[in-house]
Design a protein around this motif. Structure first.
Motif, short mmCIF file in Angstrom:
data_model
loop_
_atom_site.label_atom_id
_atom_site.label_comp_id
_atom_site.label_asym_id
_atom_site.label_seq_id
_atom_site.Cartn_x
_atom_site.Cartn_y
_atom_site.Cartn_z
N ASP A 336 0.81 -1.21 0.00
CA ASP A 336 0.00 0.00 0.00
C ASP A 336 0.85 1.27 0.00
O ASP A 336 0.56 2.22 -0.73
CB ASP A 336 -0.94 0.01 1.21
CG ASP A 336 -2.08 -0.98 1.07
OD1 ASP A 336 -2.44 -1.32 -0.09
OD2 ASP A 336 -2.62 -1.43 2.10
N LEU A 337 1.89 1.32 0.81
CA LEU A 337 2.71 2.52 0.89
C LEU A 337 3.40 2.79 -0.45
O LEU A 337 3.49 3.93 -0.90
CB LEU A 337 3.75 2.39 2.00
CG LEU A 337 4.70 3.59 2.17
CD1 LEU A 337 3.93 4.89 2.36
CD2 LEU A 337 5.66 3.35 3.34
N MET A 338 3.90 1.73 -1.09
CA MET A 338 4.53 1.92 -2.39
C MET A 338 3.51 2.38 -3.44
O MET A 338 3.84 3.15 -4.34
CB MET A 338 5.20 0.62 -2.85
CG MET A 338 6.40 0.21 -2.02
SD MET A 338 7.76 1.42 -2.09
CE MET A 338 7.56 2.25 -0.51
N TYR A 390 1.44 13.34 -0.22
CA TYR A 390 2.72 13.77 -0.80
C TYR A 390 3.83 13.82 0.25
O TYR A 390 4.86 13.18 0.11
CB TYR A 390 2.60 15.14 -1.47
CG TYR A 390 3.88 15.54 -2.19
CD1 TYR A 390 4.09 15.18 -3.52
CD2 TYR A 390 4.89 16.23 -1.53
CE1 TYR A 390 5.26 15.50 -4.18
CE2 TYR A 390 6.08 16.57 -2.18
CZ TYR A 390 6.25 16.19 -3.50
OH TYR A 390 7.43 16.50 -4.14
N SER A 391 3.60 14.58 1.31
CA SER A 391 4.66 14.75 2.31
C SER A 391 4.83 13.51 3.17
O SER A 391 5.93 12.97 3.29
CB SER A 391 4.34 15.97 3.19
OG SER A 391 4.26 17.14 2.40
N ASP A 392 3.73 13.03 3.79
CA ASP A 392 3.83 11.87 4.68
C ASP A 392 4.10 10.58 3.92
O ASP A 392 4.89 9.74 4.35
CB ASP A 392 2.54 11.72 5.50
CG ASP A 392 2.31 12.88 6.45
OD1 ASP A 392 3.25 13.66 6.66
OD2 ASP A 392 1.18 13.01 6.96
N GLY A 393 3.42 10.42 2.78
CA GLY A 393 3.55 9.18 2.04
C GLY A 393 4.72 9.15 1.09
O GLY A 393 5.66 8.38 1.25
N SER A 395 7.19 11.70 -0.12
CA SER A 395 8.50 12.31 0.10
C SER A 395 9.29 11.63 1.22
O SER A 395 10.46 11.30 1.05
CB SER A 395 8.34 13.80 0.40
OG SER A 395 7.89 14.49 -0.74
N ARG A 396 8.66 11.43 2.37
CA ARG A 396 9.40 10.84 3.49
C ARG A 396 9.81 9.40 3.20
O ARG A 396 10.87 8.97 3.66
CB ARG A 396 8.54 10.91 4.77
CG ARG A 396 8.35 12.34 5.27
CD ARG A 396 7.60 12.40 6.58
NE ARG A 396 7.42 13.78 7.02
CZ ARG A 396 6.77 14.13 8.13
NH1 ARG A 396 6.25 13.18 8.91
NH2 ARG A 396 6.65 15.40 8.45
N THR A 397 9.00 8.69 2.44
CA THR A 397 9.37 7.31 2.09
C THR A 397 10.56 7.31 1.14
O THR A 397 11.52 6.55 1.32
CB THR A 397 8.18 6.59 1.44
OG1 THR A 397 7.07 6.60 2.35
CG2 THR A 397 8.54 5.15 1.09
N ILE A 398 10.53 8.16 0.13
CA ILE A 398 11.62 8.21 -0.83
C ILE A 398 12.92 8.67 -0.17
O ILE A 398 14.01 8.17 -0.49
CB ILE A 398 11.26 9.15 -2.01
CG1 ILE A 398 10.22 8.47 -2.90
CG2 ILE A 398 12.49 9.53 -2.83
CD1 ILE A 398 9.75 9.30 -4.06
N HIS A 399 12.81 9.59 0.77
CA HIS A 399 14.02 10.14 1.41
C HIS A 399 14.45 9.35 2.64
O HIS A 399 15.41 9.72 3.31
CB HIS A 399 13.79 11.61 1.79
CG HIS A 399 13.59 12.50 0.60
ND1 HIS A 399 12.48 13.30 0.45
CD2 HIS A 399 14.34 12.68 -0.51
CE1 HIS A 399 12.57 13.96 -0.70
NE2 HIS A 399 13.69 13.60 -1.30
N LYS A 404 6.50 6.23 9.92
CA LYS A 404 5.19 5.58 10.06
C LYS A 404 5.06 4.41 9.08
O LYS A 404 3.97 4.10 8.59
CB LYS A 404 4.07 6.59 9.81
CG LYS A 404 4.08 7.76 10.78
CD LYS A 404 2.99 8.76 10.42
CE LYS A 404 3.01 9.98 11.37
NZ LYS A 404 2.00 10.98 10.98
N LEU A 405 6.18 3.75 8.81
CA LEU A 405 6.15 2.65 7.85
C LEU A 405 5.19 1.54 8.27
O LEU A 405 4.59 0.87 7.42
CB LEU A 405 7.55 2.06 7.69
CG LEU A 405 8.57 2.88 6.88
CD1 LEU A 405 9.93 2.21 6.94
CD2 LEU A 405 8.11 3.04 5.44
#
Length: 445
Positions: A336-338, A390-393, A395-399, A404-405
């Motif tokens: 889901d996150l991806m 965008y920010s929580d899902g 950007s933070r995942t990519i960086h 909150k994984l």
């Protein structure tokens, strides 16, 4: 090229040994000369030939569009056999180099001349198998019986093969044929279509075989995504839209051990045997109502398959292709996150890389939702919703800063999918209504 000629000269010496590879010797390679003979190559020759191939590619950007690296290197390698037979190693090195290059380029021009190809893949589509053939740009979907009739009428499949294939599809066991071309063709058709009720065909021009196959598969996926956009939850529709070359339906099985409780077994089905059912009449009505939208998406797919990249609106087409590709991959994603990351990439592409602010401006302009308005009753504002995806899902995942994984991202996924779907539809509609504009940033106005 001078070094290559020197290496060819060196390995002609009777005392020349195979290349040393660590503690062992490597076997020499062979390149056919075109007259039934072959030239032996050393590892250094192979390295220099690949270097020449890469240098030729740097001089012509379209080569990367027409060939995979492997195909291109193999094509160039094959030209060296006939070319080396034209030179005398005792002649001037500069003259030999020019003669080699002229021969190589001439052979490449013949081998890489524009060729029309049609790739065909067995596929699933609607739960209704009687839908009439339809096309989205260079991609055509047909019930397999229609496809077989067309290929027979085009004299690309013999009448005997067509009759036998039809019998096989009806469950009749076929008598073995003599091992000739038609027998091989019959086997290839049955293997490529399998039990799929539809065939997806993609037309290409100027692409080498493997590059064409890979791009044709992607073009098929883009067209499937375009069809799936007509359903409220495209990922659900795409779960049943598959090429035979795609991963099939499968059960994900697991065992669960709980102290003091008997072993439990779990299973989760991934994929569906077909997409949603729709009557032939209703789908024809949908195609007619959205013919302009499908035409624009077809132009975008043609742009993707084009060797030259020439189109009336290359910037807009480029954005639509990338957005549609991200959307397809997001719908297929199991994590889901991806999926959130990929749906947000769809929006970012449509927003011309404008990040969260660009996505909000895109939604403002295309969907008419202001930043401070709730996206649904008792729901978050548009700004808060975009910040979540965008920010929580994304950007933070990519960086690598997402703390909150472990949370359940399924609700955010559904939100991101709906925004991506609606913005894609609205952006295609904008492209229909603005046929002379080639400025993707205008989507935000």
């Amino acid at each position: 090229m001078v070094d290559l000629i020197a290496e060819v000269t060196r390995i002609q010496a009777p005392a020349a040994l195979p290349d040393k590879d660590g503690d062992s010797f490597s076997m020499p390679g062979l390149i056919a000369t075109g007259d039934g003979r072959s030239i032996t190559t050393s590892r250094e020759m192979e390295r220099l030939i690949e270097a020449v191939a890469q240098e030729l590619k740097r001089g012509d950007p379209s080569i990367s569009q027409r060939h995979t690296d492997k195909e291109w290197n193999w094509l160039v390698r094959g030209t060296f056999g006939p070319a080396l037979m034209l030179i005398d190693l005792d002649d001037d090195a500069a003259e030999n180099t020019q003669l080699l290059l002229t021969s190589i380029r001439s052979q490449i021009d013949v081998a890489a001349s524009a060729q029309d190809r049609e790739y065909a893949f067995g596929c699933t589509l609607f739960g209704t198998f009687e839908v009439a053939p339809f096309s989205i740009g260079p991609v055509t979907f047909e019930p397999r019986a229609n496809w077989l009739t067309r290929k027979q009428s085009e004299r690309e499949i013999s009448g005997t093969t067509a009759r036998r294939v039809q019998k096989s599809w009806k469950g009749t066991k076929l008598r073995e044929r003599k091992q000739r071309y038609d027998a091989m063709q019959e086997r290839d058709v049955l293997d490529a279509v399998g039990k799929c009720p539809y065939v997806c065909s993609v037309r290409t021009t100027g692409l080498a075989s493997e590059a064409g196959r890979l791009k044709a598969q992607t073009a098929s996926h883009l067209a499937m995504a375009a069809v799936a956009l007509r359903w409220a939850t495209p990922s659900g529709a795409l779960a049943g839209f598959r090429l035979l070359t795609d991963p099939g339906i499968r059960h994900q099985r697991s065992l669960v051990f709980v102290p003091g409780v008997r072993m439990l077994a779990g299973a989760h089905l991934v994929g569906m045997p077909h997409g949603p059912s729709i009557s032939p009449k209703d789908w024809l009505t949908e195609l007619e109502a959205r013919k302009d939208d499908f035409a624009v998406i077809g132009q975008a797919i043609e742009y993707f398959l084009s060797v030259s990249g020439f189109t009336a609106r290359p910037k807009v087409m480029n954005v639509l292709v990338q957005a549609l590709l991200w959307f397809y991959e997001a719908c297929r994603e199991e994590v889901d996150l991806m999926a959130v990351v990929k749906f947000t990439a769809t929006l970012d592409a449509l927003a011309n890389g404008g990040k969260s602010g660009g996505i909000r401006r895109l939604v403002n302009a295309r969907l008419g939702i202001p930043d401070d308005k709730a996206i649904r009753k008792d729901g978050p504002t548009l700004k808060a919703a975009v910040d979540e995806i965008y920010s929580d899902g994304r950007s933070r995942t990519i960086h690598g800063t997402n703390d909150k994984l472990g949370k359940d991202w399924s609700s955010t996924r559904r939100l991101a999918e709906q925004f991506a779907r609606l913005c894609l539809i609205a952006s295609v509609d904008w492209a229909v209504r603005n046929p002379s504009l080639d400025d993707p940033s205008a989507l935000q106005k």
